[in-house]
Design an enzyme around this catalytic site. Structure first.
Site, PDB file in Angstrom:
ATOM      1  N   ARG B 312       0.834  -1.206   0.000  1.00  0.00           N
ATOM      2  CA  ARG B 312       0.000   0.000   0.000  1.00  0.00           C
ATOM      3  C   ARG B 312       0.872   1.260   0.000  1.00  0.00           C
ATOM      4  O   ARG B 312       0.522   2.261  -0.630  1.00  0.00           O
ATOM      5  CB  ARG B 312      -0.975   0.005   1.182  1.00  0.00           C
ATOM      6  N   GLU B 721      -9.721   6.221   6.697  1.00  0.00           N
ATOM      7  CA  GLU B 721      -8.299   6.513   6.639  1.00  0.00           C
ATOM      8  C   GLU B 721      -7.905   7.804   5.919  1.00  0.00           C
ATOM      9  O   GLU B 721      -7.009   8.515   6.379  1.00  0.00           O
ATOM     10  CB  GLU B 721      -7.553   5.333   5.981  1.00  0.00           C
TER      11      GLU B 721
END
Lengths: 504, 762
Positions: B312, B721
């Site tokens: 990620r 997030e």
């Protein structure tokens, strides 16, 4: 002598049989009373999740005072004679919540909810004190409550909602019953718990009269306890077993704060909160130092003398009082001696206090007309943090701007709070607006050889200690200076600051 | 005012929160036979256990038992994937704070006294603590991860300018207010029930079954709520759950374990710290031609989720910018420290911070406003369908880009340009106080990197009185998931939210769930719950249509009523009773899997993300030159939440995420001693933002667009997030202020503590 603890909990009187160890108020509430709304977030008084509100008699003020406190580091017997309210005890009924609770719901001020009871109780503490939170008061009110979810803005909105409630709609009448209970309990015999287990003994003496203090100290070797904001951690963090406490919080003669034209005298059990109110009006710089000292919860419990007595190299009050030329009155049975505060600190962990002695009070001279005092603290976080460096500066200045006398002291720079004697001496006779800064820097380097630790590096401490001195000189001589915490810097940032005030 | 509050938007547990009645694991009423557990932790970071004498501990009053690795019936492993996280250290210890034994006692007080009797003799080996040490010893956990496109090495030579640099990015402790907590209750026939503060009940079920050598159907796991998690309870809750399970099975009694703050901070993993080295080539206008970033990550003593986090990080290292030639590399280093783990953003923040640093330094080099450089490199917005497609370095077409429009709007609404000019004027005359401002963008990909995890289930029951029971696989950690999903179900039936009962996440009710993570909670569980409710509604409509002789599509569920041909026929409750009497099934499961995503791990290409979330923030800060102290003065945020299901909750995520990001980048610093002792193991030394650190002025706005272009529930967008990374604007505002104090580029490292800011000026 009395062995049962007597207190009021959410409006109900409790008689608690002698306990056999240093149980904290939080653990008693959670484990014995099943009041699990009071949360453990850190067990050291730093996060505020365990906040409850207590009513306690304050002899120096002559009335019952209401404060939000950290229940995780208060020992249960310290609450003898007090009234305690927990988050479960706020709502009037299942459906009718306290306005403080409603405000939190309406402003979306809880997410995970774990810190929420503590925040609610801090705001309830303000309610009991009839405060109307607004502006930077709110920062102070909640400095001792950590939230990891919300970013704090909705909590600020909840506090503002409470601040906006008109006087006539604020019902605090129910506090009368609790205050009556507290006052009634003043007549009780002093608490003295003495429980012998198979292997261990637990004693808790809470004398009410100063005459009883000396003999206990002389005969036994108890740990002197006042606010427990440090000693509480010895139990919760270091897991120390302490067999005998001598609690000074109920001694009437130690709870005094006298002021005359020349000085203040602060008794051993006077809290930071009370001292801050009284001394803050005389020493402006001390007010800001105190504002950043711990939090509301810590200042309400912790005592000024306790902060000195534990001898910590990073205690904030000690350097300030060294610079101010404070002295300590130390009692031993019928005798007493008076020493300058700096001589109390001998070396790391060692103070000038012999068996049987205790600090009765600290004497702080007021500023004379030609004196100026400044102090600054540097910490990783502005609020509720321990200093990396703390500098205190007292100058006596002649009319034509020359330094007649300087008393400069630092915390965080040595193993004890300590005077910068080389620097102080060097400054005598120098013109404040025209100081030999290189020489000053050198003198300060001779005064201190700080260490690197988790709060700051040696190099940073050296540089910043000197820069705080520069800051103090600038401020005293009226030059533009900088100070970021609090409201002062609002002038600095021009229009962009005021731009969106309406959004809060 | 104080009377019964009903509002669709309020957090479902708000009333419980403010009255102290919300139950967390440590608050669950337990029988007096319940035993309490205290852990014995390693005092060294690397070495062998030569002797371990625990008999004296056992002899102490109130001690029931002391358990070690020998007491584990099944596998000594609490890891999420790789089998490399021992529950109890066996022979060797690999980090300071590692669990070696567990004391089972009548009370915690007994255990705290008894633990002092434990004697362990170690033989120490010098530990590897820092990234520098790990690099020196080349302790790679796995081969480097790479995302690349084009040809970096040859194309960089065609650039007008080349810059090389490095940024150190610190880690972060989760500091959820509720420490890790687990309670095991033994049941008949070896069955066991676990109550745990976990984002991933199914994984707890798997680990406990493996540890006790049981089938999954012997283990049930329940999670009502967590007191914060932020990724820290995705894999880290496995360990306490396994320990209580072993203890409960051995003693036959309920056993509870709650980490105190210090143990929690010493045992659990944190956000990975990175050292990111970059080399970038760009033209005179600041348009980037080639970029290479090498992220060296401190992973700690095991894999945990580091591989996925590295991926990620790589997939976010270009942030919002189209760069033709890229080479992003992640090196995963093993160290003798807690195993770093998931934390809000999951590597994305570190990747993006490095990218923004590159932009900032280019701007400084070209003496241009960093915003100008940002704009010149953005992906193109997708207003025109005929427009040429742009792909990310990993081959995903960016088809929902709005970053140009969003940033333009924020630039205007925040008055960025004139403030920047005003600040630069101010800095020329102000000697001690320096101000700074920065605007940074966020583009964050939504979906789990692992395809398998993008699935969810739900269970909806309608009872004959019309009350509705809802269960789904997502967990509530404060983010408001339950409140949102409840509203989705309620609006499907046309009833109010308070008629829908939210229930604790329970592996017995909805099986085989994914962690509530990757911001995916509402997208996945909301859709699954909707599908469950929708099926019941369809059955009800069909039956009612049959009764009233109309098409089922003509049966309208609205405001608690059933309406047919504009006529109120009955209440929803009456309809439920009628359907029950008519023998209609009023219970349904729902299952959802994210469509259209795929990933070719071999090629490192595909469409790993269903969509992207965009946002941007402008932050203004002020620094004191003499001390390095700073304050965040003002923050303007424009963030894309799609069509919001609950604007209040979304706003809370944005503000809370921002302040958490601000803490990461400014004051939160993890300090390990040379011997691997975590020195910052409590809030006395580890400082998360306090009340007064919240920005003085806040403007938070939602981007007004058409909603998600993908068919998410309500066309909403994930919000957990992405806002965390909006705080990068604070970091680069510091950089702006520092630039007024020196000629060369102020290579600021994170966290920008007072000390860091102070020394960066020289």
């Amino acid at each position: 002598m009395r062995e049962n603890i007597s207190l009021m909990l959410n409006g109900n009187i409790e008689q608690i049989p002698p306990i056999n160890s240093a149980v904290t108020l939080m653990n008693w509430l959670r484990n014995n009373k099943n009041l699990t709304g009071t949360k453990e977030g850190c067990a050291e008084g730093d996060c505020g999740a365990c906040t409850v509100v207590i009513g306690k008699y304050n002899h120096s003020l002559g009335r019952v005072t209401w404060s939000a406190v950290n229940s995780c580091i208060l020992f249960l017997p310290m609450l003898d004679g007090c009234s305690i309210r927990t988050v479960e005890g706020l709502a009037y009924s299942e459906d009718e919540l306290h306005p403080v609770q409603t405000a939190f719901i309406e402003k979306h001020a809880s997410q995970c909810g774990f810190c929420t009871p503590g925040f609610v109780m801090s705001l309830y503490g303000a309610w009991c004190k009839k405060q109307k939170p607004e502006g930077s008061d709110i920062d102070n009110l909640f400095a001792g409550n950590l939230c990891r979810c919300t970013g704090y803005l909705p909590i600020k909105k909840a506090a503002l909602q409470i601040g906006a409630i008109p006087e006539e709609e604020r019902d605090t009448s129910y506090l009368n019953i609790e205050e009556e209970f507290v006052i009634q309990n003043l007549k009780n015999e002093p608490l003295s718990i003495d429980v012998k287990n198979e292997k261990r003994q637990f004693r808790f003496d809470a004398p009410k009269n100063i005459k009883m203090v000396g003999p206990i100290l002389q005969e036994k070797d108890p740990l002197i306890l006042s606010g427990a904001t440090d000693i509480g951690l010895w139990v919760t963090k270091k897991h120390m077993e302490i067999g005998h406490f001598l609690y000074l919080g109920d001694v009437k003669e130690l709870n005094f704060l006298n002021e005359n034209q020349k000085a203040f005298e602060i008794g051993a059990s006077v809290s930071h909160e009370v001292a801050m109110q009284k001394l803050g009006s005389h020493f402006e710089a001390l007010l800001e130092l105190w504002r950043r000292f711990g939090s509301e919860q810590v200042r309400a419990s912790g005592t000024v003398v306790g902060n000195i007595a534990n001898g910590s190299p990073i205690a904030d009050i000690s350097p300030a009082f060294i610079a101010l030329g404070a002295s300590l009155t130390i009692s031993h049975l019928e005798n007493k001696r008076v020493i300058p505060i700096q001589s109390f600190f001998i070396s790391y962990g060692k103070q000038d206090l012999k068996k049987g002695e205790f600090i009765k009070s600290v004497y702080v001279p007021k500023l004379e007309k030609n004196q100026r005092f400044e102090c600054f603290k540097i910490s990783r976080r502005f609020d509720q943090d321990i200093s990396a460096v703390m500098g205190a500066f007292l100058f006596s200045i002649s009319e034509d701007g020359f330094i007649e006398k300087a008393q400069i002291a630092y915390g965080g720079m040595a193993a004890i709070p300590k005077e910068a004697s080389n620097l102080s001496e060097l400054l005598i006779g120098k013109e404040l607006g025209n100081l030999p800064l290189d020489d000053c820097k050198k003198a300060l380097k001779e005064d201190f050889q700080p260490i690197t630790d988790v709060r700051a590096s040696r190099e940073y401490r050296n540089d910043v200690a000197f820069n705080l001195f520069v800051k103090a000189c600038d401020k005293i001589s009226g030059k533009p200076s900088s100070y970021l915490p609090g409201a002062v810097f609002e002038n600095v940032s021009g229009n962009s600051v005021t731009k969106s005030q309406q959004n809060v | 005012m104080s009377k019964s509050i009903v509002n669709e938007d309020f957090h479902d547990s708000a009333k419980l929160h403010v009255t102290g009645r919300a139950i967390y694991v440590d608050d669950i009423p337990v029988p007096s036979s319940c035993l309490h557990i205290l852990l014995g932790l390693s005092k060294i970071a690397n070495g062998k256990i030569m002797e371990m004498e625990l008999n004296d501990v056992k002899k102490m009053p109130g001690i029931i038992d002391v358990i070690t690795a020998k007491d584990i019936p099944g596998k000594n492993d609490a890891s999420p994937i790789f089998g490399d996280d021992p529950i109890f250290a066996e022979n060797e210890v690999i980090y300071n704070g590692q669990v070696i034994f567990a004391i089972i006692a009548e009370t915690l007080e007994h255990a705290k006294i008894a633990i002092k009797e434990a004697k362990i003799v170690y033989s120490e080996t010098p530990p590897i603590i820092t990234l520098a040490q790990a690099r020196h010893k080349e302790t790679l956990l796995c081969p480097p991860k790479i995302v690349s496109r084009g040809d970096f090495s040859s194309s960089i030579h065609h650039s007008d300018h080349i810059i090389e640099g490095e940024i150190v990015i610190g880690g972060q402790e989760h500091f959820y207010l509720e420490g890790q907590a687990a309670l095991a209750v033994p049941k008949e026939n070896k069955d066991i029930q676990i109550f745990v503060s976990s984002q991933h009940p199914s994984e707890i079920q798997h680990k406990v079954a493996a540890v006790l050598s049981l089938a999954l159907n012997n283990v049930s796991v329940e999670v009502r709520r967590m007191g914060g998690a932020f990724g820290g309870k995705e894999s880290q809750a496995n360990l306490p759950a396994c320990i209580v399970a072993i203890a409960a099975q051995k003693t036959g009694k309920p056993c509870k374990l709650v980490y105190d703050r210090d143990d929690d901070m010493r045992i659990t993993g944190k956000r990975h710290d990175f050292i990111s080295a970059y080399k970038v080539g760009f033209d005179a206008n600041g348009v980037i031609n080639a970029l290479r970033i090498q992220h060296d990550m401190r992973c700690g003593m095991s894999m945990d989720l580091s591989a996925a986090i590295a991926e990620r990080a790589l997939m976010h290292s270009e942030n919002s910018y189209y760069i033709p030639n890229v080479e992003f590399i992640a090196n995963l280093y093993k160290t003798n420290t807690p195993s770093n783990t998931a934390f809000r953003g999951f590597g994305g923040p570190q990747g993006m911070l490095a990218m923004e640093r590159v932009i900032d330094e280019i701007a400084h080099f070209l003496k241009l406003d960093p915003l100008t450089i940002r704009k010149r490199n953005f992906y193109l917005d997708n207003k025109n369908p005929m427009q040429k497609e742009q792909q990310t370095p990993y081959g995903q077409v960016v088809k929902d880009c709005i970053i140009n429009d969003l940033v333009n709007k924020l630039e205007y609404s925040s008055n960025y340009l004139s403030r920047r000019k005003e600040i630069e004027r101010f800095n020329k005359t102000s000697k001690l106080i320096k101000r700074g401002i920065a605007l940074t963008p966020v583009k964050f990909g939504i979906s789990f990197n692992k395809l398998m995890l993008n699935q969810a289930g739900a269970l909806v029951n309608v009872y004959s009185d019309g009350s509705v029971y809802l269960n789904h696989g997502g967990t509530e950690m404060g983010q408001g998931l339950f409140t949102k999903v409840r509203k989705i179900v309620a609006s499907t039936f046309g009833i109010l939210s308070n008629n829908v009962k939210i229930s604790a996440t329970d592996t017995n009710k909805v099986p085989n769930t994914s962690a509530t993570a990757a911001s995916s909670g509402t997208d996945l569980n909301g859709m699954a719950a909707y599908l469950a409710a929708f099926q019941i509604k369809e059955r009800m409509a069909a039956y009612l249509g049959h009764l009233y002789q109309c098409e089922s599509s003509e049966v309208i569920f609205s405001r608690g009523k059933i309406i047919i041909f504009d006529e109120e026929k009955m209440t929803f409750s009456q309809a439920a009773e009628k359907c029950w009497m008519g023998r209609i099934s009023l219970s349904s499961t729902g299952f959802y899997k994210t469509p259209d995503i795929y990933w070719d791990a071999e090629k490192g290409e595909g469409r790993p993300f269903y969509y992207f979330v965009y946002g941007a923030a402008v932050s203004e800060i002020v620094i004191d030159k003499l001390t390095g102290e700073s304050r965040v003065v003002s923050v303007d945020i424009l963030h894309d939440v799609g069509r919001s299901i609950n604007p209040s909750i979304d706003r809370g995520q944005i503000e809370g995420g921002f302040v958490q990001g601000l803490g990461w980048l400014s004051m939160e610093e993890l300090v390990y001693a040379n011997d691997g002792t975590l020195m910052t193991h409590s809030p006395a030394t580890y400082k998360i933002p306090a009340f007064s650190d919240s920005p003085i002025n806040w403007n938070v706005e939602f981007y007004k667009g058409d909603g998600n272009i993908e068919e998410t529930i309500n066309r909403s967008k994930a919000v957990g997030e992405p806002p965390f990374m909006l705080a990068m604007s604070v970091f680069f505002a510091y950089s702006h202020a520092l630039a007024s104090l020196k000629e060369s580029y102020p290579s600021l490292n994170s966290p920008a503590t007072a000390e860091q800011l102070y020394f960066t000026q020289f």
